[in-house]
Design a protein around this motif. Structure first.
Motif, PDB file in Angstrom:
ATOM      1  N   CYS A 163     -11.713  -0.796   4.892  1.00 37.57           N
ATOM      2  CA  CYS A 163     -11.306   0.553   5.338  1.00 37.57           C
ATOM      3  C   CYS A 163     -10.218   1.146   4.449  1.00 37.57           C
ATOM      4  CB  CYS A 163     -10.844   0.518   6.793  1.00 37.57           C
ATOM      5  SG  CYS A 163      -9.249  -0.285   7.082  1.00 37.57           S
ATOM      6  N   PHE A 164      -9.554   0.301   3.641  1.00 40.03           N
ATOM      7  CA  PHE A 164      -8.462   0.795   2.797  1.00 40.03           C
ATOM      8  C   PHE A 164      -8.919   1.190   1.386  1.00 40.03           C
ATOM      9  CE2 PHE A 164      -6.350  -2.157   5.844  1.00 40.03           C
ATOM     10  CZ  PHE A 164      -5.579  -1.201   6.486  1.00 40.03           C
ATOM     11  N   ARG A 165     -10.218   1.100   1.113  1.00 35.27           N
ATOM     12  CA  ARG A 165     -10.719   1.376  -0.239  1.00 35.27           C
ATOM     13  C   ARG A 165     -10.480   2.824  -0.675  1.00 35.27           C
ATOM     14  NH1 ARG A 165     -16.550  -1.827   0.152  1.00 35.27           N
ATOM     15  NH2 ARG A 165     -15.671  -3.949   0.187  1.00 35.27           N
ATOM     16  N   SER A 166     -10.496   3.758   0.267  1.00 31.57           N
ATOM     17  CA  SER A 166     -10.322   5.174  -0.079  1.00 31.57           C
ATOM     18  C   SER A 166      -9.002   5.728   0.443  1.00 31.57           C
ATOM     19  CB  SER A 166     -11.494   5.997   0.485  1.00 31.57           C
ATOM     20  OG  SER A 166     -12.707   5.598  -0.098  1.00 31.57           O
ATOM     21  N   VAL A 167      -8.008   4.846   0.600  1.00 33.54           N
ATOM     22  CA  VAL A 167      -6.693   5.247   1.108  1.00 33.54           C
ATOM     23  C   VAL A 167      -5.686   5.289  -0.040  1.00 33.54           C
ATOM     24  CG1 VAL A 167      -4.791   4.662   2.661  1.00 33.54           C
ATOM     25  CG2 VAL A 167      -7.152   4.263   3.384  1.00 33.54           C
ATOM     26  N   HIS A 168      -4.922   6.379  -0.110  1.00 30.22           N
ATOM     27  CA  HIS A 168      -3.880   6.535  -1.121  1.00 30.22           C
ATOM     28  C   HIS A 168      -2.566   6.828  -0.401  1.00 30.22           C
ATOM     29  CE1 HIS A 168      -7.192   7.071  -4.049  1.00 30.22           C
ATOM     30  NE2 HIS A 168      -7.744   7.796  -3.084  1.00 30.22           N
ATOM     31  N   ASN A 169      -1.616   5.893  -0.452  1.00 30.09           N
ATOM     32  CA  ASN A 169      -0.308   6.057   0.190  1.00 30.09           C
ATOM     33  C   ASN A 169       0.754   6.327  -0.865  1.00 30.09           C
ATOM     34  OD1 ASN A 169      -0.823   5.503   3.071  1.00 30.09           O
ATOM     35  ND2 ASN A 169      -1.410   3.461   2.370  1.00 30.09           N
ATOM     36  N   LEU A 170       1.451   7.461  -0.741  1.00 32.62           N
ATOM     37  CA  LEU A 170       2.481   7.829  -1.714  1.00 32.62           C
ATOM     38  C   LEU A 170       3.786   8.176  -0.999  1.00 32.62           C
ATOM     39  CD1 LEU A 170       0.406  10.195  -4.040  1.00 32.62           C
ATOM     40  CD2 LEU A 170       1.006   7.809  -4.483  1.00 32.62           C
ATOM     41  N   VAL A 171       4.870   7.486  -1.339  1.00 33.18           N
ATOM     42  CA  VAL A 171       6.199   7.799  -0.784  1.00 33.18           C
ATOM     43  C   VAL A 171       6.806   8.919  -1.612  1.00 33.18           C
ATOM     44  CG1 VAL A 171       8.518   6.929  -0.347  1.00 33.18           C
ATOM     45  CG2 VAL A 171       6.539   5.463   0.107  1.00 33.18           C
ATOM     46  N   ILE A 172       7.100  10.069  -0.977  1.00 32.51           N
ATOM     47  CA  ILE A 172       7.625  11.222  -1.716  1.00 32.51           C
ATOM     48  C   ILE A 172       9.137  11.381  -1.581  1.00 32.51           C
ATOM     49  CG2 ILE A 172       5.425  12.447  -1.573  1.00 32.51           C
ATOM     50  CD1 ILE A 172       6.810  14.258   0.589  1.00 32.51           C
TER      51      ILE A 172
END
Length: 452
Positions: free
Chosen positions: A276-285
């Motif tokens: 489920c995480f294959r298309s997840v992008h997490n970015l700390v701004i």
């Protein structure tokens, strides 16, 4: 525009103490300017035609059938407003849970409670979860996460009552549980936290922009990690409760669910290898490092020699205050000709034993007062960057060398206030609360210790 509402009351006259206070407020204003969510999002989100760029990520919006926006946290309303400004008609719809209404056009803003979740939060969280589940492989979901996101995404697991989740959250906070411990338990009482929002959204593309209120920016801890692989288990959650003496009297529905999880009757949260995480992008701004760098930069501009005492300040708040003030005493002895300022950032905790009103920043400053009184001209300040410290209406407080003498003249026993966790009343009587109101951002806390 300055955020500190009572600056004039905090800096009076032209004494050496007043100059220290003025420097302190200048440093704080530099922090607030740098951690402004609106400024950060406009810096990160770049739209050219149909091409959306976020750092090294690039998305062609024409390739998606729908662009949805979801979010949760104290700053998520303002974040939604900025996303509407940038993306405009590309947005198909969305919903965010936050603490204050904002005038969005396409994204529904649901106002809910913090730090203890309420039914309004549950209703909003259900809408967020359902929207994520409805998204398909050709959809893009923009997820906006900020401090307070865990309390503002309350969707209890099946069989767990909101009342029991509220009660357990309150007990953990009063017991002095840190954010990792608190969120470990929350994840295992939830239908959406601990990577479960990402699982619901799959196979849609999920772009998550995070304002971190966690030391080290651990993705599985920020807002209880709804879009990140979970590194803890049901057993971890039970251990947290046992360590704080809360397991034996754990609310019934919560305890039953945790026991079922340990017995494998309930599936655990998704882990690192889950597809489920294959298309997840997490970015700390935005994070606490941005705040600390702003302090250092402004201090240098003011000609203040500074040292970083800690960029991961944690532990019991009153002890942290004592350590900071003690560190300032040591600095005064070692640097007689050019004493440095000490800067810190992080998030402490308070084990509540009294019946007073306050928060970790107020208690930290009160805890450092005695050591501070032994210095010739010194100041200690701690503030929560969200503008609200614990159960108070203040961001934090300022103490100086003269604080205990002024308190004594008013008949105030600082130790009694500390023992009753009543730091707000103590500093209110002295006129030394730092008032900003809700700042619409949150990257934990910053501390400033100055020598004249």
């Amino acid at each position: 525009m300055p955020l500190i509402e009572n600056a004039a009351g905090l800096v009076k006259g032209e004494s050496s103490e007043a100059r220290l206070r003025g420097q302190c407020l200048e440093l704080l204003e530099a922090v607030f300017e740098e951690i402004d969510v609106k400024r950060a999002l406009h810096r990160e989100l770049k739209l050219s035609g149909s091409r959306l760029r976020v750092r090294n990520k690039s998305f062609d919006l024409k390739a998606f059938e729908h662009v949805y926006v979801i979010g949760f946290g104290k700053a998520s309303g303002l974040m939604a407003l900025v996303v509407e400004e940038v993306l405009g008609d590309w947005i198909s719809g969305g919903v965010v849970n936050t603490v204050e209404a904002v005038p969005t056009k396409k994204i529904e803003v649901n106002v809910a409670a913090h730090p203890l979740p309420d039914q309004r939060g549950v209703e909003g969280a259900k809408k967020i979860f359902d929207l994520a589940k409805s998204a398909g492989e050709k959809d893009l979901i923009l997820c906006l996460v900020s401090g307070g996101g865990s309390a503002l995404l309350p969707l209890p697991a099946e069989g767990v009552s909101l009342k029991d989740e509220q009660e357990l959250t309150s007990r953990l906070l009063k017991a002095g549980a840190n954010i990792r411990e608190l969120n470990c338990v929350r994840k295992h009482l939830s239908r959406v936290k601990g990577g479960q929002l990402a699982k619901a959204a799959a196979p849609a593309t999920l772009l998550c922009l995070l304002v971190s209120d966690v030391i080290g920016d651990a993705l599985d801890v920020i807002a209880s990690g709804p879009t990140a692989p979970d590194e803890c288990t049901f057993a971890s959650a039970v251990l947290v409760l046992k360590n704080h003496g809360l397991w034996d009297n754990c609310p019934a529905t919560a305890k039953r669910h945790l026991v079922e999880g340990i017995r494998k009757k309930t599936g655990d949260t998704p882990k690192k290898k889950d597809k489920c995480f294959r298309s997840v992008h997490n970015l700390v701004i935005l994070n606490n490092a941005v705040a600390l760098n702003a302090l250092k930069k402004r201090a240098s501009e003011l000609g203040i020699h500074c040292l970083v005492f800690s960029d991961k300040l944690a532990g019991e708040a009153r002890n942290a205050g004592w350590k900071l003030a003690s560190g300032l005493k040591l600095a005064a002895r070692q640097h007689k000709f050019r004493p440095p300022a000490l800067l810190a950032a992080g998030e402490t905790t308070v084990k509540v034993k009294g019946k007073g009103r306050g928060g970790r920043n107020l208690e930290l400053v009160l805890g450092g007062c005695e050591e501070l009184s032994e210095l010739e001209n010194a100041l200690l300040c701690s503030i929560g960057t969200d503008g609200i410290d614990g159960t108070s209406d203040a961001a934090g407080a300022i103490a100086t060398t003269s604080t205990l003498a002024r308190a004594h003249a008013l008949g105030l026993d600082w130790k009694k206030f500390l023992d009753d966790n009543d730091s707000h009343a103590f500093f209110a009587k002295l006129g030394d609360l730092v008032m900003t109101g809700y700042t619409k951002t949150n990257v934990m806390d910053v501390q400033i210790a100055l020598l004249g």
